[in-house]
Design an enzyme around this catalytic site. Structure first.
Site, short mmCIF file in Angstrom:
data_model
loop_
_atom_site.label_atom_id
_atom_site.label_comp_id
_atom_site.label_asym_id
_atom_site.label_seq_id
_atom_site.Cartn_x
_atom_site.Cartn_y
_atom_site.Cartn_z
N ARG A 215 0.86 -1.18 0.00
CA ARG A 215 0.00 0.00 0.00
C ARG A 215 0.89 1.23 0.00
O ARG A 215 1.90 1.27 0.70
CB ARG A 215 -0.87 0.02 1.25
CG ARG A 215 -1.76 1.28 1.35
CD ARG A 215 -1.85 1.79 2.78
NE ARG A 215 -0.61 2.41 3.25
CZ ARG A 215 -0.38 2.77 4.51
NH1 ARG A 215 -1.28 2.57 5.44
NH2 ARG A 215 0.78 3.32 4.85
N THR A 249 -3.78 13.05 9.03
CA THR A 249 -2.74 12.89 10.04
C THR A 249 -2.94 13.78 11.25
O THR A 249 -2.58 13.41 12.37
CB THR A 249 -1.37 13.15 9.40
OG1 THR A 249 -1.23 12.29 8.26
CG2 THR A 249 -0.24 12.90 10.38
N HIS A 276 -6.99 6.58 6.87
CA HIS A 276 -6.44 6.62 8.23
C HIS A 276 -6.83 7.97 8.82
O HIS A 276 -6.42 9.02 8.31
CB HIS A 276 -4.92 6.48 8.15
CG HIS A 276 -4.23 6.47 9.47
ND1 HIS A 276 -4.02 5.32 10.20
CD2 HIS A 276 -3.66 7.47 10.19
CE1 HIS A 276 -3.34 5.61 11.30
NE2 HIS A 276 -3.13 6.92 11.33
N HIS A 362 -38.54 7.74 30.03
CA HIS A 362 -37.72 6.68 29.45
C HIS A 362 -38.03 5.35 30.12
O HIS A 362 -38.19 4.33 29.46
CB HIS A 362 -36.24 7.00 29.63
CG HIS A 362 -35.71 8.01 28.67
ND1 HIS A 362 -34.51 7.88 28.02
CD2 HIS A 362 -36.22 9.20 28.26
CE1 HIS A 362 -34.30 8.93 27.24
NE2 HIS A 362 -35.32 9.75 27.39
#
Length: 475
Positions: A215, A249, A276, A362
């Site tokens: 890669r 980054t 990433h 709730h």
């Protein structure tokens, strides 16, 4: 650019791209919160006749009618590149995670984490460069010899020496990276784009000659010049790189920027696309999801999101799969880096708070149907649901549930009266479950003996005082 012309352009550019080689392996089908939410909404909005419909008010008579409902989140014809249910994880806890401030993984810990990730089902495990240190090299070799199902990758600089060392360890693939932003070109490696491109070609061809995956990723992609990026990505694509990588980054990108860059790149390369994403601005999970929508095929993750600074996309925040084991892995890594799993940790969450319901409205809905306020099941994590009632926000329906659990016989009016007392006491301090249970038993005893009736506040206070005095005497 219109959606139509854009779709035509992408189609023309990507017919040759062997779009993502979809395998539809259910073992690796990752399901997202968004999908769960949509499915829940879809089921809840089905018409009375069983067909999907949208309820709306007729402007003339106010009646509710149903019409065929279009799911706004469903993939559209133009979304043929969408990979939200078909992508691969490159798990980087043993690479990016080693850059976390607290991280020090000895060989035994690295092997334990690698085995756990492999059992969990990630497709790739990325390791620290063996060029980083002698121990890093030995650890890389040891993990390569484990015979795991996951492919073992290592992350190296775009440098021939690093590539040679990496290949000697026996890894299945090499992740090559070099900075392309003006910041990194000036203040880090000091090389121009001509040098970067030439070196990238040399390293990639060398790795490919060894028969393993490669890669190529730019570093600081979102602050790099777009022309530079597309030029070098096209170059490495033409020489047969397996994946190109985009890296946020410094964590500066937002979902719209991610979508536009990935979709643009998808139109000019035929190889897979890895992304990433750092989490400095809290956008990593959203950006990862958006990248998949735009056509990315691989996402870098780490357990608990650990990594440089505040880390990257967390494995547990991105995927909803193998839930019990996901929690085990998070606990394993948390112990290794000496941090507590945050109480608000996504997906696996943390501790009892994850399935504790407090607000009265709730609690009532949860008691009737847990799906009203839960899209995850506590039992999938080895946890139990807890309805908190010893506080000023409690509702009588929640108290009624506890009364029934204790086997007490009280009418709704009596339960409402007891609830009012719980709220009164909780205005001073939160009541524990033992406190609430004692109050309910005293109230029930008073009703049964005739010493108490609904609305007799002073009588209830007296009974509670007598109960506390008896407890103190017997202590």
């Amino acid at each position: 650019m219109s959606g139509r012309s854009e779709g035509t352009q992408w189609t023309q550019r990507t017919q040759r791209a062997e779009l993502h080689s979809k395998k539809n392996d259910s073992k690796f089908l990752f399901i997202y919160f968004k999908i769960l939410i949509v499915e829940t909404a879809t089921n809840g909005l089905k018409g009375a006749n069983g067909s999907n419909g949208t309820a709306h008010r007729n402007g003339t008579n106010g009646h509710i009618s149903t019409t065929q409902r279009r799911n706004p989140y469903a993939p559209r014809a133009s979304d043929f590149l969408n990979n939200v249910s078909n992508f691969k994880i490159i798990e980087s806890t043993l690479r990016e995670g080693e850059q976390f401030a607290n991280a020090f993984f000895d060989t035994e810990t690295k092997i334990a984490i690698a085995k756990a990730l492999d059992k969990f089902g990630v497709e790739y495990i990325e390791l620290t460069s063996p060029a980083a240190s002698e121990q890093s090299r030995r650890d890389c070799e040891a993990i390569c010899k484990l015979g795991l199902n996951a492919k073992i990758l290592t992350h190296i600089r775009c440098h021939m020496d690093d590539a040679r060392i990496a290949i000697e360890t026996g890894v299945d693939g090499v992740d090559v990276v070099i900075g392309t932003s003006s910041f990194l070109r000036e203040f880090s490696h000091g090389k121009d784009m001509t040098y970067i491109t030439k070196t990238a070609i040399e390293v990639i061809n060398f790795v490919k000659s060894k028969g393993i995956e490669v890669r190529f990723s730019t570093e600081d992609s979102f602050r790099s010049d777009l022309v530079d990026l597309l030029s070098i990505y096209q170059t490495v694509d033409k020489i047969g790189v397996n994946r190109v990588g985009i890296a946020d980054t410094v964590g500066c990108a937002n979902p719209r920027q991610v979508y536009e860059l990935v979709r643009t790149l998808r139109g000019v390369v035929g190889c897979d696309i890895e992304i990433h994403l750092h989490n400095d601005t809290g956008m990593a999970i959203a950006n990862a999801y958006t990248a998949l929508e735009a056509g990315a095929t691989h996402i870098d993750t780490s357990v608990l999101g650990i990594g440089e600074r505040v880390g990257i996309t967390p494995l547990g925040g991105l995927v909803l799969y193998n839930l019990g084991m996901l929690r085990e892995i998070e606990n394993l890594v948390a112990e290794a880096v000496e941090v507590n799993v945050p109480f608000s940790n996504p997906i696996t969450l943390s501790g009892y708070v994850a399935f504790t319901h407090k607000a009265g409205i709730h609690a009532k809905a949860i008691l009737n149907n847990p799906s009203t306020y839960e899209i995850l099941k506590p039992e999938d994590f080895g946890l139990t649901r807890y309805v908190s009632i010893g506080h000023r926000l409690t509702g009588w329906n929640a108290v009624k549930s506890r009364v029934e659990q204790l086997g007490l016989q009280l009418t709704d009016d009596e339960i409402k009266d007891a609830t009012a007392k719980i709220k009164e006491l909780a205005d001073v301090r939160t009541q524990s479950m033992d406190d609430v249970d004692s109050l309910l038993r005293v109230y029930h005893s008073g009703i049964q003996s005739g010493a108490l009736e609904v609305g007799q506040k002073e009588a209830l206070d007296r009974l509670l005082q007598e109960h506390r005095a008896a407890q103190l005497a017997s202590a």
